[in-house]
Motif scaffolding. Structure first.
Motif, short mmCIF file in Angstrom:
data_model
loop_
_atom_site.label_atom_id
_atom_site.label_comp_id
_atom_site.label_asym_id
_atom_site.label_seq_id
_atom_site.Cartn_x
_atom_site.Cartn_y
_atom_site.Cartn_z
N GLU A 1 0.89 -1.21 0.05
CA GLU A 1 -0.06 0.06 0.06
C GLU A 1 1.02 1.30 -0.08
N GLU A 2 1.78 1.19 0.86
CA GLU A 2 2.72 2.44 1.05
C GLU A 2 3.59 2.84 -0.25
N PHE A 3 3.68 1.72 -1.20
CA PHE A 3 4.63 1.79 -2.28
C PHE A 3 3.68 2.60 -3.26
N SER B 1 1.06 4.47 -2.38
CA SER B 1 0.97 5.78 -1.98
C SER B 1 1.86 6.91 -2.15
N TYR B 2 3.12 6.52 -1.88
CA TYR B 2 4.33 7.10 -2.08
C TYR B 2 4.20 7.46 -3.67
N HIS B 3 4.07 6.43 -4.64
CA HIS B 3 4.50 6.65 -6.08
C HIS B 3 3.19 7.50 -6.90
N LYS C 1 9.29 2.01 2.39
CA LYS C 1 10.05 0.78 3.03
C LYS C 1 9.48 0.85 4.45
N LYS C 2 9.14 -0.26 5.05
CA LYS C 2 8.91 -0.35 6.43
C LYS C 2 9.44 -1.30 7.20
N PRO C 3 10.91 -1.47 7.28
CA PRO C 3 11.46 -2.88 7.98
C PRO C 3 11.07 -2.91 9.47
N1 IYR Z 1 1.77 6.64 5.96
C1 IYR Z 1 2.93 6.92 5.18
C2 IYR Z 1 3.35 8.55 5.12
C3 IYR Z 1 3.08 9.52 6.16
C4 IYR Z 1 2.29 10.24 6.42
C5 IYR Z 1 2.43 11.45 7.42
I1 IYR Z 1 1.14 12.80 7.42
C6 IYR Z 1 3.53 11.22 8.31
O1 IYR Z 1 3.58 12.14 9.48
C7 IYR Z 1 4.63 10.36 8.00
C8 IYR Z 1 4.21 9.31 7.14
C9 IYR Z 1 4.14 6.37 6.11
O2 IYR Z 1 3.65 5.83 7.16
O3 IYR Z 1 5.15 6.51 5.66
#
Ligand code: IYR
Length: 230
Positions: free
Chosen positions: A97-99, A101-103, A122-124
């Motif tokens: 999901e994050e990939f 979102s970020y892209h 990336k969420k290690p």
């Molecule tokens: N959910 C994403 C992006 C993110 C959004 C906010 I607003 C932040 O303060 C930090 C991250 C993530 O967890 O990376």
């Protein structure tokens, strides 16, 4: 502890609220010291895999659950994940999901705003932190006969409990990260939550790595966040 003094109000039991009483001076000192201590809390993304006793997590959750809630419904469930297999599944689903979102989903402005935090898709930490605590909000409850029972001010209530939780984590000398994968309905499936629960926040909890760096941020001064009407 002295004996509980109880009274009935329209037939409902109330207990005498026994609390600490401070002088004005003590009150100033305590509020200042608490602020200065709480101001040392930081969100951390680099977790150590050092284990934490389960009893600590229970205590953090009990602290969170002491938060006020609409009609005292305590409309929350804290799911605590330590299973390596489940952590990997959560990491893989969150990164997918994050990939995206970020892209493709987050605006240029949003990505620009996050640069100072140096976050990415990336969420290690989702595999490294000893515990992932996933807070679910209960949109409603089921009564004895399976009937729907209302909860009130659910977002406000669960937000307050999350704040209490983060404060308790800090007080225990641990660190946390308020992670918000979006959308996060994959958590409902992976954790097999019932239909009345919705994921609210995913909070890895643990010790930070030995040498930890956090963004050099400033917090707003009092005049920017408070307006007094005397
Ligand atoms: N959910 C994403 C992006 C993110 C959004 C906010 I607003 C932040 O303060 C930090 C991250 C993530 O967890 O990376």
């Amino acid at each position: 502890m002295s004996e509980k003094r109880t009274k009935l109000f329209n037939g409902h039991p109330f207990i005498n609220y026994e609390r600490d009483v401070y002088t004005e001076e003590e009150c100033i000192k305590r509020s200042k010291e608490f602020y200065q201590w709480l101001d040392t809390r930081r969100t951390v993304r680099d977790f150590s895999d050092k284990p934490i006793p389960r009893e600590v997590i229970d205590n953090l959750i009990l602290s969170a659950s002491s938060a006020p809630s609409g009609a005292h419904k305590q409309p929350w469930t804290f799911c605590v994940v330590s299973s390596a297999e489940l952590k990997t599944q959560i990491k893989e689903a969150a990164e997918k999901e994050e990939f995206e979102s970020y892209h493709n989903r987050m605006s240029e402005e949003w990505l620009e705003d996050l640069k100072k935090l140096q976050t990415d898709w990336k969420k290690p930490f989702l595999e490294i932190a000893p515990y992932l605590v996933i807070i679910f909000k209960k949109a409603f409850e089921f009564g004895e006969d399976g009937e729907k029972k209302n909860n009130y001010y659910v977002n406000e209530s669960v937000g307050l409990a999350a704040g209490f939780f983060l404060t308790a984590v800090h007080q225990a000398g641990l660190v946390a990260l308020t992670h918000t994968p979006s959308p996060m309905n994959f958590l409902t499936k992976l954790l097999k939550r019932p239909e009345n629960e919705r994921p609210f926040l995913l909070i890895p909890v643990g010790y930070p790595v030995e040498e930890t760096y956090v963004p050099d941020l400033e917090r707003k001064p009092i005049d920017d966040i408070a307006v007094y009407y005397d």
